[in-house]
Design an enzyme around this catalytic site. Structure first.
Site, short mmCIF file in Angstrom:
data_model
loop_
_atom_site.label_atom_id
_atom_site.label_comp_id
_atom_site.label_asym_id
_atom_site.label_seq_id
_atom_site.Cartn_x
_atom_site.Cartn_y
_atom_site.Cartn_z
N HIS A 1 0.63 5.30 6.70
CA HIS A 1 0.44 5.83 5.35
C HIS A 1 0.59 7.35 5.34
O HIS A 1 0.59 7.98 6.40
CB HIS A 1 -0.92 5.39 4.81
CG HIS A 1 -1.04 3.90 4.70
ND1 HIS A 1 -1.58 3.12 5.71
CD2 HIS A 1 -0.65 3.04 3.73
CE1 HIS A 1 -1.53 1.85 5.36
NE2 HIS A 1 -0.97 1.77 4.16
N SER B 1 0.81 -1.22 0.00
CA SER B 1 0.00 0.00 0.00
C SER B 1 0.85 1.27 0.00
O SER B 1 0.38 2.32 -0.44
CB SER B 1 -0.94 0.00 1.21
OG SER B 1 -0.21 -0.14 2.42
N ASP C 1 -3.73 6.92 11.67
CA ASP C 1 -2.89 6.09 10.80
C ASP C 1 -1.52 6.77 10.71
O ASP C 1 -1.37 7.82 10.08
CB ASP C 1 -3.52 5.98 9.41
CG ASP C 1 -2.74 5.08 8.47
OD1 ASP C 1 -1.56 4.80 8.75
OD2 ASP C 1 -3.30 4.68 7.43
#
EC number: 2.3.1.-
Length: 344
Positions: free
Chosen positions: A323, A76, A320
């Protein structure tokens, strides 16, 4: 031909490329994140001012990719870099001349006037694993099938530029489980390996694939190094028991290296690709990203599951810190990739 354009990221217009909507909701932070552009330009251009041209030129890149296929392969974080590049390029392309489609693990952006594609292929370990489903891949007991990359590599063939990454999924804190036979076999033969040994084994298989399938006269291969996390503020000397949530400034200590970033795996990357018979350019994004505790998506992304009252009361709990916001740091990664690709 159109006048060369230095493209600035614009989230709303980028997402008019109808497909990226789902991915963009995961990463776009325009609603809550901070203005990174001045800092990004400073951090990129100051150390590389000898390159003379720091500005990303979308039209030049599209011209250089005319008739070619560029492919990102990995997890990702690599997908975030892929989306960043699409958003940097797409404004130089008329609306009717671009499209994006997803086919299982493969996402394809087409620049039709240039007969070019920029693609992303989901393979978080590069080798075959039990995390290969592009949608349902959150498994706690991660298993990698040794050096078996053929399942994925058949989708890589024919690419003119390949950008690999793999790191995050290896950080289990335990030995890696390596499957000796097939996932289809009822009795699975699994052995455990030290993470560095397993990582090197897979990277060597990737390097061998590059040697056997890519012609250095007409194609290029790159490997993007580890992407850091910022999950504990004590790591950078802040005793507030926080994480990346509400961070608005980068770490100022230029020697900072977070404990979650493995220097052992960094060494493996250098050893494997320096020995490759076909050059694999290493795009080292790790140190510059270590400073960017302020650049994560934090809470400013789509939440796929409803937040609990406890989470709403404590945003730090669901921030998060892995990311990165778009626009943001990964645009800088693409500036570095752009320089290595076209001005080696």
């Amino acid at each position: 031909r159109t006048k060369p354009t230095s493209v600035v990221w614009q989230s709303a217009s980028c997402m008019s490329v109808a497909v990226a909507t789902t991915i963009e909701k995961m990463l776009s932070c325009m609603s809550g994140c901070y203005g990174f552009n001045t800092l990004l330009i400073f951090m990129l251009c100051t150390p590389f001012s000898h390159l003379k041209k720091c500005s990303f030129n979308a039209t030049l890149m599209l011209e250089m990719l005319r008739g070619k296929r560029m492919l990102f392969v990995g997890d990702s974080l690599n997908r975030g870099q892929y989306v960043s590049l699409v958003c940097l390029l797409h404004r130089a392309i008329p609306e009717s001349s671009k499209s994006m489609e997803t086919f299982d693990s493969l996402t394809v952006f087409r620049a039709k006037d240039y007969n070019a594609t920029i693609e992303f292929y989901w393979a978080p370990f590069l080798a075959e694993s039990n995390s290969d489903d592009a949608v349902v891949h959150r498994v706690t007991d991660r298993i990698v099938r040794g050096t078996a990359i053929e399942k994925h590599a058949k989708f890589w063939k024919g690419a003119d530029v390949v950008v690999f990454n793999t790191y995050l999924w290896w950080m289990t804190g335990q030995k890696m489980k390596i499957l000796q036979n097939s996932f289809e076999d009822q009795n699975k033969d699994i052995k455990e390996m030290e993470t560095e040994d397993a990582y090197g084994m897979v990277l060597n298989a990737v390097a061998k694939w590059v040697e056997n399938n890519m012609d250095p006269k007409s194609s290029r291969a790159f490997f993007v190094t580890m992407s850091p996390t910022h999950t504990q503020s004590k790591d950078w000397g802040d005793k507030s028991d926080g994480n990346c949530y509400n961070q608005t400034n980068p770490i100022k200590d230029l020697s900072y290296w977070g404990p979650g970033t493995s220097k052992g795996l960094m060494r493996v990357i250098g050893e494997v690709f320096s020995a490759s018979k076909v050059p694999v350019g290493v795009v080292n994004i790790t140190q510059l990203s270590e400073y960017r505790k302020d650049a994560h998506t934090q809470i400013y992304k789509k939440q796929w599951n409803p937040l609990t009252p406890e989470q709403i009361a404590n945003p730090k709990s669901y921030a998060d810190c892995t990311h990165w916001c778009l626009p943001g740091l990964q645009d800088t990664w693409n500036e570095l990739l752009y320089a290595k690709l076209f001005f080696p």
